[in-house]
Design a protein around this motif. Structure first.
Motif, PDB file in Angstrom:
ATOM      1  N   LEU A 277       0.925  -1.197   0.145  1.00  0.00           N
ATOM      2  CA  LEU A 277      -0.065  -0.180  -0.035  1.00  0.00           C
ATOM      3  C   LEU A 277       0.774   1.178  -0.093  1.00  0.00           C
ATOM      4  O   LEU A 277       0.519   2.280  -0.782  1.00  0.00           O
ATOM      5  CB  LEU A 277      -0.779   0.041   1.280  1.00  0.00           C
ATOM      6  CG  LEU A 277      -1.927  -1.224   1.293  1.00  0.00           C
ATOM      7  CD1 LEU A 277      -2.787  -0.980   2.359  1.00  0.00           C
ATOM      8  CD2 LEU A 277      -2.716  -0.856   0.014  1.00  0.00           C
ATOM      9  N   LEU A 278       2.273   1.170   0.765  1.00  0.00           N
ATOM     10  CA  LEU A 278       2.683   2.449   0.511  1.00  0.00           C
ATOM     11  C   LEU A 278       3.360   2.786  -0.707  1.00  0.00           C
ATOM     12  O   LEU A 278       3.339   3.755  -1.198  1.00  0.00           O
ATOM     13  CB  LEU A 278       4.058   2.321   1.554  1.00  0.00           C
ATOM     14  CG  LEU A 278       3.793   2.684   2.913  1.00  0.00           C
ATOM     15  CD1 LEU A 278       2.907   1.828   3.785  1.00  0.00           C
ATOM     16  CD2 LEU A 278       5.183   2.553   3.740  1.00  0.00           C
ATOM     17  N   LYS A 279       3.795   1.857  -1.576  1.00  0.00           N
ATOM     18  CA  LYS A 279       4.154   1.949  -2.751  1.00  0.00           C
ATOM     19  C   LYS A 279       3.090   2.591  -3.724  1.00  0.00           C
ATOM     20  O   LYS A 279       3.364   3.308  -4.497  1.00  0.00           O
ATOM     21  CB  LYS A 279       4.869   0.821  -3.461  1.00  0.00           C
ATOM     22  CG  LYS A 279       5.252   0.932  -4.847  1.00  0.00           C
ATOM     23  CD  LYS A 279       6.546   1.728  -5.036  1.00  0.00           C
ATOM     24  CE  LYS A 279       7.124   1.873  -6.090  1.00  0.00           C
ATOM     25  NZ  LYS A 279       8.402   2.905  -6.185  1.00  0.00           N
ATOM     26  N   SER A 280       1.884   1.808  -3.438  1.00  0.00           N
ATOM     27  CA  SER A 280       0.578   2.412  -4.258  1.00  0.00           C
ATOM     28  C   SER A 280       0.319   3.725  -3.830  1.00  0.00           C
ATOM     29  O   SER A 280      -0.518   4.430  -4.826  1.00  0.00           O
ATOM     30  CB  SER A 280      -0.682   1.311  -3.845  1.00  0.00           C
ATOM     31  OG  SER A 280      -0.253   0.064  -4.150  1.00  0.00           O
ATOM     32  N   ALA A 281       0.762   4.307  -2.778  1.00  0.00           N
ATOM     33  CA  ALA A 281       0.203   5.689  -2.519  1.00  0.00           C
ATOM     34  C   ALA A 281       1.255   6.621  -3.121  1.00  0.00           C
ATOM     35  O   ALA A 281       1.026   7.896  -2.780  1.00  0.00           O
ATOM     36  CB  ALA A 281       0.101   5.774  -0.925  1.00  0.00           C
ATOM     37  N   ASP A 282       2.214   6.165  -3.695  1.00  0.00           N
ATOM     38  CA  ASP A 282       3.339   7.161  -4.335  1.00  0.00           C
ATOM     39  C   ASP A 282       2.794   8.517  -5.035  1.00  0.00           C
ATOM     40  O   ASP A 282       1.836   8.109  -6.036  1.00  0.00           O
ATOM     41  CB  ASP A 282       4.180   6.423  -5.250  1.00  0.00           C
ATOM     42  CG  ASP A 282       5.650   7.156  -5.792  1.00  0.00           C
ATOM     43  OD1 ASP A 282       6.053   8.043  -4.751  1.00  0.00           O
ATOM     44  OD2 ASP A 282       5.907   6.941  -6.828  1.00  0.00           O
ATOM     45  N   LYS A 283       3.054   9.478  -4.638  1.00  0.00           N
ATOM     46  CA  LYS A 283       2.696  10.907  -5.071  1.00  0.00           C
ATOM     47  C   LYS A 283       1.415  11.097  -4.690  1.00  0.00           C
ATOM     48  O   LYS A 283       0.722  12.271  -5.160  1.00  0.00           O
ATOM     49  CB  LYS A 283       2.355  10.744  -6.767  1.00  0.00           C
ATOM     50  CG  LYS A 283       4.136  10.374  -7.515  1.00  0.00           C
ATOM     51  CD  LYS A 283       5.253  11.302  -6.960  1.00  0.00           C
ATOM     52  CE  LYS A 283       6.771  10.995  -7.268  1.00  0.00           C
ATOM     53  NZ  LYS A 283       7.696  11.632  -6.919  1.00  0.00           N
ATOM     54  N   GLY A 284       0.737  10.236  -3.617  1.00  0.00           N
ATOM     55  CA  GLY A 284      -0.582  10.853  -3.398  1.00  0.00           C
ATOM     56  C   GLY A 284      -0.695  10.951  -1.841  1.00  0.00           C
ATOM     57  O   GLY A 284       0.209  11.099  -1.140  1.00  0.00           O
ATOM     58  N   VAL A 285      -1.713  10.308  -1.338  1.00  0.00           N
ATOM     59  CA  VAL A 285      -2.120  10.345   0.123  1.00  0.00           C
ATOM     60  C   VAL A 285      -2.350   9.002   0.750  1.00  0.00           C
ATOM     61  O   VAL A 285      -3.121   8.016   0.151  1.00  0.00           O
ATOM     62  CB  VAL A 285      -3.325  11.406   0.525  1.00  0.00           C
ATOM     63  CG1 VAL A 285      -3.539  11.166   2.053  1.00  0.00           C
ATOM     64  CG2 VAL A 285      -2.762  12.634   0.145  1.00  0.00           C
ATOM     65  N   LEU A 286      -1.681   8.583   1.644  1.00  0.00           N
ATOM     66  CA  LEU A 286      -1.805   7.200   2.632  1.00  0.00           C
ATOM     67  C   LEU A 286      -2.736   7.836   3.875  1.00  0.00           C
ATOM     68  O   LEU A 286      -2.036   8.335   4.656  1.00  0.00           O
ATOM     69  CB  LEU A 286      -0.634   6.538   2.730  1.00  0.00           C
ATOM     70  CG  LEU A 286      -0.692   5.206   3.398  1.00  0.00           C
ATOM     71  CD1 LEU A 286      -1.418   4.329   3.062  1.00  0.00           C
ATOM     72  CD2 LEU A 286       0.750   4.791   3.892  1.00  0.00           C
TER      73      LEU A 286
END
Length: 535
Positions: A277-286
Motif C-alpha cells: 500500500l505504501l508503494k501504491s500511495a506514491d505521489k498521493g495520500v496514504l
C-alpha cells in the motif's frame, strides 16, 4: 526624510551598448536614475563576473545623468539563471545578508530586468517581507520628443492586498470554498469546529507533513481524510491516488506484506510480487486509520518510510521508495499508549506535529440540524427519493437530537443510520411525528443496551425528566438509577425493597423494606407506582 534605495539586476541585453549611440536607446538601469519625481539615493546593482565591463559603463553613465546617486556593485553568479531553485536561493541569501534599515530608508525592487525567473523570485521575496520594500516596473517612452531623454515612465506596485478589495475578497472566497469543501458543503455552526477546519485547510495546502486526526469512532475522521486528499488534488498538491487502510484489520505477517509489499517467494504462498500500500500511495495520500492498532515492528517501518521515503519489502534485499503524504486516524490516546509501551515514542513525535481532535457529535449539537439536512440530501442522491419532514416532526426530532437524552454513541454513524431509517419508513416521502416517535424509542433502546457505561441517567431522565436528571450529582444519579431499575423488575414495593436491602435487612430484628424504599423515593418526590407506570 528617508533615503530611497533601489535594488536592480543589470540587464545584459536591455542595458547593453558601448558606442555613443547608446544614448539614443532606452536602458532601464540608466532610466531608473532619470525618473521625474523619483530620485534614487542609492542603487544596488546586481551582476555576474562576466558583466563587469557593462557594469562599469552603466555606473559611469548613471554618474553622468544622476551624479548624486550612489551606485554599489553586487556580484552574484548564476550558473543557470533559469533554474528557479538556484536563483531564488541566491537572491534570498542576498536579501538576508543585506543590512536593511526601514526606519531611515525606503526600498524599491526593480523587476524590469533579469530573467522571468528572477522577476518571480523578487516578487516572492518582497511579498514575504524578506525584502521590506515595494516592486518597481519601468517602461520605455512611447513617443519621444526631440531633445527629450529616454527616462520613460515608472510604476510602483504595492503588494498590500488589503488595498485591493476585489482581490482580497477573491482570496477570502477561495479560502471559504476550501474550508466548505472539507466540511462536505455542510454549513456547520460550531465555532470551535469551524476554526479547526480553517486551520486544517491552511496546513494541508501549505505542508506535506503527517497529519493526525483523533476523535471517537464515527466522528468523521475517514470522511475528512478523503476530503483532504480531494482538496490537495484539486490544488495540484498531489497527483497520486488516495490509499485508505484500516490498521485494525492488519494482523501478523500479512500486515508487513500489505503495507510494504513482498517479493516472490518471500514466504509460503507468496507466488508473485506485491507492491504494498505504501508503494501504491506514491505521489498521493496514504490514510492509516486506527494507526494505534499497528504492531511495533510495523510502526518502526512506517517511521522510516515517512522520514526517508524508503522501506524494505518483505523478503527483498533492495529498498523500495514512495513519496506520499501520511494522514493517520485514531480513537485511542496515543500518548497513553506511548507511556504503556504500546506505541513508539519516535513515531508519535513525528505524527504529533499536526494533531486535530474531532469532537463527538454530542459536543457539536448546534451542527445536528445542518447535518440532518445533509443526510437527507445524501439519501436523495443514493435512493433517488426526496424525503422531507413535516414541521412538527422536524421540531420534535431536533428537540430530542439536541437534548440531554441523545447519546449519539456512534456519533455521525448513529445520525446517518437514524435519518436513513426515518426516510425509508416515511409515508409518501414525508417524515411524520409517528415516524419520529418510533425512531426515538428505537435509538433509546439501542443506546441503553449497547452503552459501555450503562447510561444510568437514561432511566432517571425517563422518570424525572431531563432537567431534574441533569441537576443530580453523579453519585446520587448512580444510586437512584439502581433503585429505579430494581423497582421496574418487581411487582411490589416490598419485593423491590427486599432486593435492594438484602444485606442490611439481615441485621435488623424487624424490617419494613417497603417503608425504607418509600422514604428514599420521597426524596425525589417519587412513589413506587409512578415508577411502574413510567416503565
Amino acid at each position: 526624510m528617508k533615503r530611497r534605495v533601489a535594488i536592480s539586476i543589470l540587464g545584459t541585453t536591455l542595458d547593453a551598448g558601448k558606442w555613443e549611440n547608446r544614448w539614443s536607446r532606452w536602458r532601464p538601469n540608466v532610466a531608473l536614475c532619470q525618473q521625474p519625481g523619483l530620485f534614487i539615493d542609492r542603487l544596488e546593482l546586481i551582476h555576474d563576473n562576466h558583466s563587469q565591463a557593462l557594469c562599469h559603463r552603466i555606473v559611469a553613465d548613471i554618474e553622468t545623468v544622476a551624479p548624486a546617486t550612489e551606485v554599489r556593485s553586487n556580484v552574484i553568479n548564476f550558473r543557470d539563471p533559469w533554474d528557479f531553485s538556484e536563483v531564488y536561493t541566491s537572491l534570498r541569501d542576498f536579501a538576508r545578508n543585506y543590512n536593511f534599515d526601514p526606519e531611515t530608508e525606503d526600498y524599491l525592487v526593480n523587476i524590469t530586468t533579469g530573467t522571468h525567473v528572477a522577476q518571480i523570485c523578487w516578487f516572492l521575496l518582497t511579498e514575504a517581507r524578506i525584502i521590506p520594500g515595494q516592486l518597481l516596473q519601468l517602461s520605455p517612452p512611447r513617443d519621444r520628443e526631440p531633445e527629450q531623454d529616454f527616462a520613460g515612465t515608472h510604476r510602483i506596485i504595492d503588494l498590500d492586498l488589503s488595498r485591493y478589495d476585489e482581490i482580497a475578497k477573491r482570496f477570502a472566497s477561495e479560502r471559504e470554498d476550501a474550508a466548505s469543501f472539507l466540511k462536505s458543503g455542510i454549513s456547520t455552526r460550531s465555532a470551535t469546529f469551524n476554526r479547526m477546519i480553517d486551520e486544517i485547510e491552511r496546513v494541508v495546502i501549505r505542508s506535506t507533513a503527517p497529519v493526525l486526526l483523533t476523535g471517537p469512532t464515527g466522528a468523521g475522521k475517514s470522511q475528512l481524510a478523503r476530503r483532504i486528499y480531494e482538496l490537495k488534488k484539486s490544488q495540484r498538491k498531489v497527483s497520486g491516488p488516495f490509499i485508505d487502510v484500516n490498521c485494525a484489520t492488519l494482523r501478523g505477517d500479512q500486515a508487513m506484506s500489505t503495507l510494504f509489499g513482498h517479493v516472490k517467494g518471500a514466504f509460503t504462498g507468496a507466488a508473485g510480487e506485491r507492491a504494498g500500500l505504501l508503494k501504491s500511495a506514491d505521489k498521493g495520500v496514504l490514510f492509516l486509520d486506527e494507526i494505534g492498532e499497528l504492531g511495533l515492528d510495523e510502526q518502526a517501518m512506517c517511521l522510516r518510510a515517512i522520514e526517508e521515503k524508503k522501506f524494505l519489502p518483505v523478503g527483498a534485499d533492495r529498498e523500495a521508495s514512495a513519496d506520499f503524504q501520511l494522514l493517520a486516524g485514531t480513537n485511542r490516546d496515543l500518548g497513553e499508549d506511548v507511556r504503556k509501551g504500546r506505541f513508539r515514542e519516535d513515531l508519535y513525535a513525528r505524527l504529533n506535529l499536526w494533531t486535530f481532535q474531532l469532537p463527538a457529535l454530542r459536543e457539536r449539537k448546534e451542527d445536528i440540524e445542518p447535518n440532518l439536512d445533509f443526510e437527507l440530501r445524501r439519501y436523495l442522491e443514493r435512493e433517488g427519493e426526496n424525503v422531507t419532514f413535516n414541521k412538527e416532526a422536524r421540531e420534535r426530532y431536533l428537540a430530542f437530537a439536541t437534548g440531554p437524552q441523545a447519546v449519539w454513541s456512534a456519533n455521525f454513524r448513529d445520525l446517518s443510520a437514524s435519518v436513513t431509517r426515518m426516510a425509508t419508513l416515511a409515508p409518501h416521502g414525508r417524515i411524520t411525528t409517528a415516524v419520529v416517535d418510533d425512531e426515538v424509542r428505537r435509538l433509546n433502546a439501542f443506546w441503553r443496551s449497547s452503552s459501555d457505561d450503562g447510561r444510568v441517567d437514561l432511566i432517571i431522565e425517563e422518570v424525572l425528566g431531563a432537567e431534574t436528571a441533569a441537576s443530580l450529582d453523579r453519585f446520587d444519579a448512580a444510586q437512584l438509577a439502581t433503585v429505579l431499575h430494581t423497582c421496574r423488575q418487581h411487582a411490589t414495593a416490598s419485593a423491590a425493597g427486599r432486593a435492594l436491602f438484602a444485606i442490611s435487612r439481615l441485621g435488623k430484628k424487624s424490617s419494613n423494606d417497603a417503608d425504607r424504599l418509600s422514604k428514599y423515593l420521597a426524596r425525589f418526590s417519587l412513589k413506587f407506582e409512578d415508577i411502574r407506570k413510567a416503565g
